[in-house]
Design an enzyme around this catalytic site. Sequence first.
Site, PDB file in Angstrom:
ATOM      1  N   GLU A  33     -34.907  26.639  36.688  1.00 33.00           N
ATOM      2  CA  GLU A  33     -36.141  26.786  35.898  1.00 33.00           C
ATOM      3  C   GLU A  33     -37.377  26.875  36.805  1.00 33.00           C
ATOM      4  O   GLU A  33     -38.325  27.613  36.513  1.00 33.00           O
ATOM      5  CB  GLU A  33     -36.265  25.613  34.920  1.00 33.00           C
ATOM      6  CG  GLU A  33     -35.174  25.650  33.854  1.00 33.00           C
ATOM      7  CD  GLU A  33     -35.272  24.524  32.843  1.00 33.00           C
ATOM      8  OE1 GLU A  33     -36.124  23.623  32.999  1.00 33.00           O
ATOM      9  OE2 GLU A  33     -34.486  24.541  31.889  1.00 33.00           O
ATOM     10  N   ARG A  90     -43.738  12.731  23.293  1.00 32.96           N
ATOM     11  CA  ARG A  90     -43.448  13.355  21.995  1.00 32.96           C
ATOM     12  C   ARG A  90     -43.851  12.439  20.841  1.00 32.96           C
ATOM     13  O   ARG A  90     -44.349  12.913  19.814  1.00 32.96           O
ATOM     14  CB  ARG A  90     -41.982  13.772  21.926  1.00 32.96           C
ATOM     15  CG  ARG A  90     -41.733  15.073  22.707  1.00 32.96           C
ATOM     16  CD  ARG A  90     -40.284  15.342  22.928  1.00 32.96           C
ATOM     17  NE  ARG A  90     -40.022  16.726  23.359  1.00 32.96           N
ATOM     18  CZ  ARG A  90     -38.858  17.132  23.834  1.00 32.96           C
ATOM     19  NH1 ARG A  90     -37.842  16.284  23.942  1.00 32.96           N
ATOM     20  NH2 ARG A  90     -38.699  18.394  24.199  1.00 32.96           N
ATOM     21  N   HIS A 145     -41.478  20.606  27.241  1.00 33.25           N
ATOM     22  CA  HIS A 145     -40.114  20.905  27.698  1.00 33.25           C
ATOM     23  C   HIS A 145     -39.918  20.179  29.023  1.00 33.25           C
ATOM     24  O   HIS A 145     -40.863  20.066  29.806  1.00 33.25           O
ATOM     25  CB  HIS A 145     -39.930  22.417  27.928  1.00 33.25           C
ATOM     26  CG  HIS A 145     -38.708  22.738  28.740  1.00 33.25           C
ATOM     27  ND1 HIS A 145     -37.464  22.858  28.163  1.00 33.25           N
ATOM     28  CD2 HIS A 145     -38.526  22.883  30.088  1.00 33.25           C
ATOM     29  CE1 HIS A 145     -36.564  23.086  29.138  1.00 33.25           C
ATOM     30  NE2 HIS A 145     -37.190  23.105  30.302  1.00 33.25           N
ATOM     31  N   THR A 190     -35.958  14.740  21.516  1.00 33.51           N
ATOM     32  CA  THR A 190     -36.312  16.115  21.107  1.00 33.51           C
ATOM     33  C   THR A 190     -37.069  16.122  19.782  1.00 33.51           C
ATOM     34  O   THR A 190     -38.060  16.834  19.632  1.00 33.51           O
ATOM     35  CB  THR A 190     -35.022  16.959  20.980  1.00 33.51           C
ATOM     36  OG1 THR A 190     -34.294  16.871  22.204  1.00 33.51           O
ATOM     37  CG2 THR A 190     -35.344  18.405  20.667  1.00 33.51           C
ATOM     38  N   TYR A 238     -34.951  30.593  27.541  1.00 30.76           N
ATOM     39  CA  TYR A 238     -34.120  29.826  26.598  1.00 30.76           C
ATOM     40  C   TYR A 238     -32.797  30.525  26.296  1.00 30.76           C
ATOM     41  O   TYR A 238     -32.194  30.255  25.254  1.00 30.76           O
ATOM     42  CB  TYR A 238     -34.903  29.567  25.318  1.00 30.76           C
ATOM     43  CG  TYR A 238     -35.870  28.390  25.409  1.00 30.76           C
ATOM     44  CD1 TYR A 238     -35.402  27.089  25.609  1.00 30.76           C
ATOM     45  CD2 TYR A 238     -37.238  28.570  25.286  1.00 30.76           C
ATOM     46  CE1 TYR A 238     -36.270  26.013  25.690  1.00 30.76           C
ATOM     47  CE2 TYR A 238     -38.126  27.490  25.364  1.00 30.76           C
ATOM     48  CZ  TYR A 238     -37.621  26.218  25.565  1.00 30.76           C
ATOM     49  OH  TYR A 238     -38.489  25.140  25.639  1.00 30.76           O
ATOM     50  N   ARG A 279     -37.753  13.145  31.702  1.00 33.34           N
ATOM     51  CA  ARG A 279     -37.051  13.082  30.401  1.00 33.34           C
ATOM     52  C   ARG A 279     -37.403  11.770  29.687  1.00 33.34           C
ATOM     53  O   ARG A 279     -37.589  11.755  28.468  1.00 33.34           O
ATOM     54  CB  ARG A 279     -35.529  13.190  30.592  1.00 33.34           C
ATOM     55  CG  ARG A 279     -35.023  14.516  31.128  1.00 33.34           C
ATOM     56  CD  ARG A 279     -35.192  15.684  30.195  1.00 33.34           C
ATOM     57  NE  ARG A 279     -34.642  15.487  28.870  1.00 33.34           N
ATOM     58  CZ  ARG A 279     -34.561  16.452  27.950  1.00 33.34           C
ATOM     59  NH1 ARG A 279     -34.990  17.692  28.218  1.00 33.34           N
ATOM     60  NH2 ARG A 279     -34.085  16.203  26.765  1.00 33.34           N
ATOM     61  N   PHE A 319     -31.793  28.127  15.589  1.00 34.91           N
ATOM     62  CA  PHE A 319     -33.241  27.965  15.722  1.00 34.91           C
ATOM     63  C   PHE A 319     -33.827  28.819  16.847  1.00 34.91           C
ATOM     64  O   PHE A 319     -35.021  28.732  17.127  1.00 34.91           O
ATOM     65  CB  PHE A 319     -33.605  26.489  15.946  1.00 34.91           C
ATOM     66  CG  PHE A 319     -32.940  25.862  17.148  1.00 34.91           C
ATOM     67  CD1 PHE A 319     -33.466  26.019  18.422  1.00 34.91           C
ATOM     68  CD2 PHE A 319     -31.799  25.085  17.003  1.00 34.91           C
ATOM     69  CE1 PHE A 319     -32.869  25.452  19.538  1.00 34.91           C
ATOM     70  CE2 PHE A 319     -31.184  24.503  18.116  1.00 34.91           C
ATOM     71  CZ  PHE A 319     -31.724  24.696  19.381  1.00 34.91           C
ATOM     72  N   LYS A 345     -46.151  22.686  25.868  1.00 33.89           N
ATOM     73  CA  LYS A 345     -45.922  23.774  24.912  1.00 33.89           C
ATOM     74  C   LYS A 345     -47.224  24.134  24.170  1.00 33.89           C
ATOM     75  O   LYS A 345     -48.211  23.389  24.216  1.00 33.89           O
ATOM     76  CB  LYS A 345     -44.818  23.353  23.934  1.00 33.89           C
ATOM     77  CG  LYS A 345     -43.441  23.172  24.613  1.00 33.89           C
ATOM     78  CD  LYS A 345     -42.354  22.929  23.562  1.00 33.89           C
ATOM     79  CE  LYS A 345     -40.986  22.767  24.190  1.00 33.89           C
ATOM     80  NZ  LYS A 345     -39.913  22.636  23.171  1.00 33.89           N
ATOM     81  N   ASN A 350     -42.880  20.345  19.662  1.00 37.20           N
ATOM     82  CA  ASN A 350     -42.612  19.011  20.212  1.00 37.20           C
ATOM     83  C   ASN A 350     -43.243  18.775  21.591  1.00 37.20           C
ATOM     84  O   ASN A 350     -42.731  18.003  22.397  1.00 37.20           O
ATOM     85  CB  ASN A 350     -41.108  18.693  20.181  1.00 37.20           C
ATOM     86  CG  ASN A 350     -40.286  19.597  21.066  1.00 37.20           C
ATOM     87  OD1 ASN A 350     -40.810  20.513  21.693  1.00 37.20           O
ATOM     88  ND2 ASN A 350     -38.993  19.331  21.132  1.00 37.20           N
TER      89      ASN A 350
HETATM   90  P1  GDP Z   1     -35.000  19.332  24.764  1.00 41.63           P
HETATM   91  O1  GDP Z   1     -34.268  19.439  26.069  1.00 41.63           O
HETATM   92  O2  GDP Z   1     -35.275  17.897  24.348  1.00 41.63           O
HETATM   93  O3  GDP Z   1     -36.258  20.173  24.726  1.00 41.63           O
HETATM   94  O4  GDP Z   1     -34.038  19.905  23.617  1.00 41.63           O
HETATM   95  P2  GDP Z   1     -32.960  21.109  23.594  1.00 41.63           P
HETATM   96  O5  GDP Z   1     -32.708  21.671  24.958  1.00 41.63           O
HETATM   97  O6  GDP Z   1     -31.782  20.613  22.807  1.00 41.63           O
HETATM   98  O7  GDP Z   1     -33.679  22.217  22.696  1.00 41.63           O
HETATM   99  C1  GDP Z   1     -34.675  23.047  23.245  1.00 41.63           C
HETATM  100  C2  GDP Z   1     -35.818  23.144  22.253  1.00 41.63           C
HETATM  101  O8  GDP Z   1     -35.344  23.821  21.095  1.00 41.63           O
HETATM  102  C3  GDP Z   1     -36.350  21.807  21.742  1.00 41.63           C
HETATM  103  O9  GDP Z   1     -37.323  21.226  22.565  1.00 41.63           O
HETATM  104  C4  GDP Z   1     -36.923  22.189  20.400  1.00 41.63           C
HETATM  105  O10 GDP Z   1     -38.250  22.697  20.543  1.00 41.63           O
HETATM  106  C5  GDP Z   1     -36.007  23.315  19.942  1.00 41.63           C
HETATM  107  N1  GDP Z   1     -35.006  22.786  19.013  1.00 41.63           N
HETATM  108  C6  GDP Z   1     -33.915  22.030  19.287  1.00 41.63           C
HETATM  109  N2  GDP Z   1     -33.223  21.754  18.180  1.00 41.63           N
HETATM  110  C7  GDP Z   1     -33.890  22.346  17.163  1.00 41.63           C
HETATM  111  C8  GDP Z   1     -33.670  22.439  15.753  1.00 41.63           C
HETATM  112  O11 GDP Z   1     -32.712  21.895  15.204  1.00 41.63           O
HETATM  113  N3  GDP Z   1     -34.599  23.156  15.041  1.00 41.63           N
HETATM  114  C9  GDP Z   1     -35.672  23.763  15.627  1.00 41.63           C
HETATM  115  N4  GDP Z   1     -36.535  24.444  14.870  1.00 41.63           N
HETATM  116  N5  GDP Z   1     -35.910  23.698  16.948  1.00 41.63           N
HETATM  117  C10 GDP Z   1     -35.036  23.003  17.705  1.00 41.63           C
END
Ligand code: GDP
Length: 137
Positions: free
Chosen positions: A126, A102, A115, A91, A49, A85, A57, A9, A112
């Site tokens: 994807e 991370r 992805h 996350t 996304y 993963r 968010f 990212k 973070n």
């Molecule tokens: P990942 O698969 O671990 O990347 O997590 P998710 O698929 O649940 O979420 C996608 C991305 O959305 C995450 O990597 C974060 O950058 C963002 N994200 C998820 N939850 C939050 C949140 O509660 N707040 C904010 N600002 N970003 C979030």
Amino acid sequence: MEQTLSIIKPDAVAKNVVGKILSRFEDAGLRIAATRKMQLSRADAEAFYAVHAERPFFGELVEFMISGPVVVTVLEGTDAMIKNRDLMGATNPKEAEAGTIRADFAESIDANAVHGSDSVENAAIEIAFFFAQKELS
Ligand code: GDP
């Protein structure tokens, strides 16, 4: 042989740790099948996304993902999706296990660092979003 998609990212690209992160994948036995540095458009980020479109968010996530260039990579190997993963960590970097990408490179839940596809089915979708079949070794 399984494939999965990784995105380094904008925060990690800005920190100049692309090579360090790609090394983590190689050190874990994954191979780089394809990789590209690129600037996502707003439309790219919103489409990629789309599954999160209703989440509070979503706006912040899209703004962050277009705030600078990213590095998109197809990783290949046995159990590539789950291995990636595990290397990424949780996350929220504050909850990520020591030694994960991370934990070591990320600052916050939106910045973070990486992805990674969260299922083999999503990985195929994807990968096709970013790469043509002829680009995948
Ligand atoms: P990942 O698969 O671990 O990347 O997590 P998710 O698929 O649940 O979420 C996608 C991305 O959305 C995450 O990597 C974060 O950058 C963002 N994200 C998820 N939850 C939050 C949140 O509660 N707040 C904010 N600002 N970003 C979030």
